[in-house]
Design an enzyme around this catalytic site. Sequence first.
Site, mmCIF file in Angstrom:
data_model
loop_
_atom_site.group_PDB
_atom_site.id
_atom_site.type_symbol
_atom_site.label_atom_id
_atom_site.label_comp_id
_atom_site.label_asym_id
_atom_site.label_seq_id
_atom_site.Cartn_x
_atom_site.Cartn_y
_atom_site.Cartn_z
ATOM 1 C CE1 TYR A 256 -4.104 1.197 -0.650
ATOM 2 C CE2 TYR A 256 -3.565 2.783 1.050
ATOM 3 C CZ TYR A 256 -4.373 2.379 0.005
ATOM 4 O OH TYR A 256 -5.420 3.161 -0.399
ATOM 5 C CE LYS B 75 -7.359 2.572 1.414
ATOM 6 N NZ LYS B 75 -8.069 3.573 2.192
ATOM 7 C CG ASP C 190 -8.212 7.195 -3.488
ATOM 8 O OD1 ASP C 190 -8.279 7.840 -2.434
ATOM 9 O OD2 ASP C 190 -7.288 6.394 -3.733
#
Length: 569
Positions: free
Chosen positions: A102, A173, A245
């Site tokens: 990540y 995620k 996002d």
Amino acid sequence: MTDQDHKCLRVNQRGYAVITNPLLNRDDAFTLEERAKLGISGLIPPAVNTLEQQAKRAWGQIKIKDEPLEKFIGMAALQDRNEILYYKVLGENLSDLMPIVYTPTVGDACKSYSRTLRRGRGVWITPGDIGHIETILRSARTDSVQLIVVTDNEAILGIGDQGAGGMGIPVGKLALYTMAAGIHPANTLPVCLDVGTDDQSLLDDELYIGWRHARLRGEKFDALVAEFVTAVQKCFPKVVLQWEDFKKGIAFDILERYRRVLPSFNDDIQGTGAVALAGVIAACRATGQQFSEQRFVVYGSGAGGIGIAKQLRVALERAGVNGDALASAVAVLDSKGLLCANHKYADAFKEEFVWPVALAEAEGFTPGKEAIRLLEVVKTMKPTVLIGASGVTGAFTEEVVEAMAAYQKHPVIFPLSNPTSLSEATPADIVEWTNGNALIAAGSPTPPVSYGDTTITIGQGNNVYIFPAVGLASLVCKTREVSNAMFTVAGETLGSLVTAENLEAGALYPPLSRLREVTRKIAAAVIREAISSGLAQTQIADADIDAEIVKAMWTPEYPELDIVAPANL
């Protein structure tokens, strides 16, 4: 589904179909008997290894790579081949691999997505699919999907519009959901709403893999999102959905439009707010101050900044602060300065944090045509906490930081923008400018900072401490809505879980080695909040909450195989 639902796996595939299915393949961990029954004898090396042996080998292959992006690609290849082994390796080396799978490395992976893609994952929906989105979702997975992370790719981390490359975020995620909360990978689905890009360099790239058009906007975009939500409800009626996002204005609009239509939340807004709140609570524990006494400056008024401001204000209310004291306790700045009513703002989501002129004057400001900049805000307001969510590199200058330190012994300063190249200041500079007295959290992984004879641990304000716990809690108690209060409770609980030893070392967040434990405890607190507020559709006795959470969390181990007749017979 519970962990027990994945202890035994029925298999009706044979040959290459077995070893090319990442949720079924276990490479050389298949026993000789299993190889014979599955028709894969001779298709893999003869030795039979344990999962532990495989993990040792796989980690050795990853850690010898020099570049973070190469390590990312190596881990992605492992995930595409053998998901159980992937999560075993990730879990055993989480501190080393978190910045690889990540942030910050995932940002580089999104930028180079069209050139490094080996295998597509999840679902891609374009404007050309309008009218057929339900069909696409039904072809993707069975009704076992419990968790979806979806993005339109426009506001990826701090690096902006990445077009189809933004798919790296939902994939990443969901890997963290599996690692932290034990959501089985078969129950997750990453989704990319590929509605085009306004990045001309992507559109001109002959290797670009996305929908090669300018970004869809307005009513047509809204219609696509509406059809997607309806299709999700029909295909996966028990799902929890995370919006990820989306650009600031769109992010707030979508969250408010659909949060009560299906259990959903926006991690950039709510998760970021909760993790910042947790850091401040931990800082108050370190200094012995009351949370209600804090005064905050939030530099940045996008999704993250406003999300932080919202959570701070809610927590102040819960601590008994109200009226003008509440309004003046949180100051938000955008690129033009302090949000104040002497200026007009096009973004409606900023309005609740726009100070009336009278309030600004009462605080010692002189609102006029000129913007009230950060240094003036710090000198005049004398905040105890400064939080950056602007993506403006170096915004916390030496003068600003020294002004913070002039008014309190231990200023709390969080440069949370990521990746590191966009951070408002480096922790090392903040330590130097405050003579080692600041309490600091960063948005990206940061090595310890030495000051004199002291080594200061810099905690990362990582949303991974929040969103997996909230998602897990929502699934366990089947909440009909994911409320703001659930995130406030998550932040408050996280702040309480930082140990005295962590605080003494300077860390305002727990170490990643405690991630699963922390996730369980936060999830329990969130479930209690959902039950008490009437949002939980499954009522769980308080004494049983911990056990229900543990039962829901999958651990990466090879299941027993129930080998049945091939599907084509």
